[in-house]
Design a protein around this motif. Structure first.
Motif, short mmCIF file in Angstrom:
data_model
loop_
_atom_site.label_atom_id
_atom_site.label_comp_id
_atom_site.label_asym_id
_atom_site.label_seq_id
_atom_site.Cartn_x
_atom_site.Cartn_y
_atom_site.Cartn_z
N THR A 30 -7.73 -9.01 -7.32
CA THR A 30 -7.15 -10.25 -7.37
C THR A 30 -5.78 -10.70 -7.48
N THR A 31 -4.72 -9.62 -8.41
CA THR A 31 -3.81 -9.98 -8.63
C THR A 31 -3.37 -9.43 -7.20
N ILE A 32 -3.13 -8.43 -6.95
CA ILE A 32 -2.13 -7.75 -5.62
C ILE A 32 -2.63 -9.16 -4.52
N GLU A 33 -3.31 -9.30 -4.13
CA GLU A 33 -4.48 -10.07 -2.79
C GLU A 33 -3.13 -11.32 -3.32
N SER A 34 -2.62 -12.28 -4.61
CA SER A 34 -2.32 -13.12 -4.98
C SER A 34 -0.89 -12.60 -4.39
N LEU A 35 -0.09 -12.07 -4.71
CA LEU A 35 1.33 -11.90 -4.49
C LEU A 35 1.47 -12.43 -3.05
N PRO A 36 2.60 -13.44 -3.77
CA PRO A 36 3.45 -13.79 -1.95
C PRO A 36 4.30 -12.89 -1.53
N LEU A 37 3.73 -12.43 -0.15
CA LEU A 37 4.38 -11.65 0.67
C LEU A 37 5.30 -12.00 1.43
N GLY A 38 6.39 -10.62 1.87
CA GLY A 38 7.77 -11.21 3.12
C GLY A 38 8.62 -11.68 1.88
N PRO A 39 9.65 -12.85 2.33
CA PRO A 39 10.93 -12.81 1.44
C PRO A 39 10.14 -13.40 0.11
N ASP A 40 9.17 -14.19 0.25
CA ASP A 40 8.86 -14.60 -0.82
C ASP A 40 8.51 -13.90 -1.88
N ARG A 45 13.28 -9.45 -3.97
CA ARG A 45 14.57 -9.89 -5.55
C ARG A 45 14.80 -8.65 -4.95
N LEU A 46 14.95 -7.86 -4.99
CA LEU A 46 15.67 -6.08 -4.99
C LEU A 46 16.68 -6.03 -4.26
N GLY A 47 16.51 -6.32 -2.87
CA GLY A 47 17.58 -6.69 -1.74
C GLY A 47 17.63 -4.87 -1.27
N THR A 48 17.12 -4.42 -2.03
CA THR A 48 17.41 -2.51 -1.57
C THR A 48 16.04 -1.99 -0.83
N VAL A 49 15.31 -2.94 -0.75
CA VAL A 49 13.33 -1.58 -0.22
C VAL A 49 13.65 -2.30 1.53
N HIS A 50 13.20 -0.93 1.72
CA HIS A 50 13.30 -1.07 3.60
C HIS A 50 11.62 -0.97 3.60
N THR A 51 10.82 -0.95 2.76
CA THR A 51 8.74 -0.71 2.57
C THR A 51 8.89 -0.83 1.74
N SER A 52 7.82 -1.24 1.35
CA SER A 52 6.98 -1.36 -0.67
C SER A 52 5.56 -1.45 -0.16
N ARG A 53 4.91 -1.19 -0.70
CA ARG A 53 2.80 -1.20 -0.06
C ARG A 53 2.79 -1.15 -1.80
N LEU A 54 1.63 -1.92 -2.22
CA LEU A 54 1.03 -1.74 -3.92
C LEU A 54 -0.57 -1.40 -2.76
N GLN A 55 -1.27 -0.96 -3.69
CA GLN A 55 -2.71 -0.71 -2.70
C GLN A 55 -3.82 0.03 -3.65
N ILE A 56 -4.77 -0.13 -3.89
CA ILE A 56 -6.30 0.98 -4.77
C ILE A 56 -6.44 1.69 -3.81
N PHE A 57 -6.65 2.65 -3.98
CA PHE A 57 -6.96 3.73 -3.61
C PHE A 57 -8.52 4.39 -4.28
N ASP A 58 -10.03 3.37 -3.73
CA ASP A 58 -11.11 3.49 -5.01
C ASP A 58 -12.71 4.91 -3.94
N HIS A 59 -11.71 5.69 -2.57
CA HIS A 59 -12.63 6.46 -2.47
C HIS A 59 -11.75 6.97 -1.08
N LEU A 60 -12.10 8.00 -0.92
CA LEU A 60 -11.83 9.14 0.23
C LEU A 60 -12.99 8.50 1.50
N VAL A 61 -11.71 9.00 2.29
CA VAL A 61 -12.14 8.97 4.25
C VAL A 61 -12.87 9.91 4.86
N HIS A 62 -14.23 10.27 4.48
CA HIS A 62 -14.67 11.70 4.95
C HIS A 62 -13.86 11.93 6.61
N GLN A 63 -13.34 13.07 7.17
CA GLN A 63 -12.88 13.07 8.13
C GLN A 63 -13.60 13.52 9.34
#
Length: 183
Positions: A30-40, A45-63
């Motif tokens: 819920t915390t992650i999903e409520s974070l603003p995206l894009g310029p907000d 705010r850091l101004g130096t980040v090319h890409t970033s991601r926060l995500q939860i790994f709760d299972h592995l995908v069987h290939q």
């Protein structure tokens, strides 16, 4: 010269896997999903980040059948960022400019908080996964250079649209007024 881990061009890649305290996954989601995206976004705010991601790994995908089925011993919060410069400067920026980081990492095992700067740095480095394979669209250009180039592109496109149908003299005059004398 040896290969530098976590670096391509002038960009550094940080990947951090932190175990989530059992029972806190939904609050964290819920915390992650409520974070603003894009310029907000807090990361913007850091101004130096090319890409970033926060995500939860709760299972592995069987290939498929050739892969052994595996499961995680814990759920993990995964934070990734590719940014200009070195890790220590980035961590200083996080500590100084993103107090919201407490809102997501406080759900993770062993998180010391942002108040103890040295403990936070140790905790990040302890949970860091090193890499020599990651992608940055412009690895030898800073984020500010990329933003400046995109703004110039937009300015030129606006100029081109507005200049449609002008005579040679009018076009040259408008170009000089818009972009200055070329030289």
């Amino acid at each position: 010269m040896g290969e530098r881990r976590n670096v391509t061009g002038s960009a550094y890649a940080l990947t951090v896997f932190t175990g989530i305290i059992p029972g806190r996954e939904e609050e964290l989601r819920t915390t992650i999903e409520s974070l603003p995206l894009g310029p907000d976004s807090p990361i913007a705010r850091l101004g130096t980040v090319h890409t970033s991601r926060l995500q939860i790994f709760d299972h592995l995908v069987h290939q498929g059948p050739s892969q052994k089925r595996e499961s995680l011993n814990s759920n993990y919060l995964v934070f990734t960022a590719a940014f200009d410069g070195e890790l220590e400067a980035f961590l200083d920026s996080v500590l100084d400019r993103i107090p919201e980081a407490d809102s997501w990492w406080r759900h993770c095992v062993g998180y010391p908080g942002l108040a103890d700067r040295a403990a936070f740095r140790r905790w990040i480095r302890h949970n860091q996964i090193h890499t020599s394979l990651f992608a940055v669209n412009s690895p030898n250009r800073s984020v500010s250079d990329v933003v400046e180039s995109l703004a110039l592109k937009e300015k030129f496109l606006d100029f081109a649209i507005a200049a449609h149908g002008l005579s040679d003299v009018e076009l040259q005059d408008r170009f000089s007024r818009t972009f200055g004398e070329a030289g």
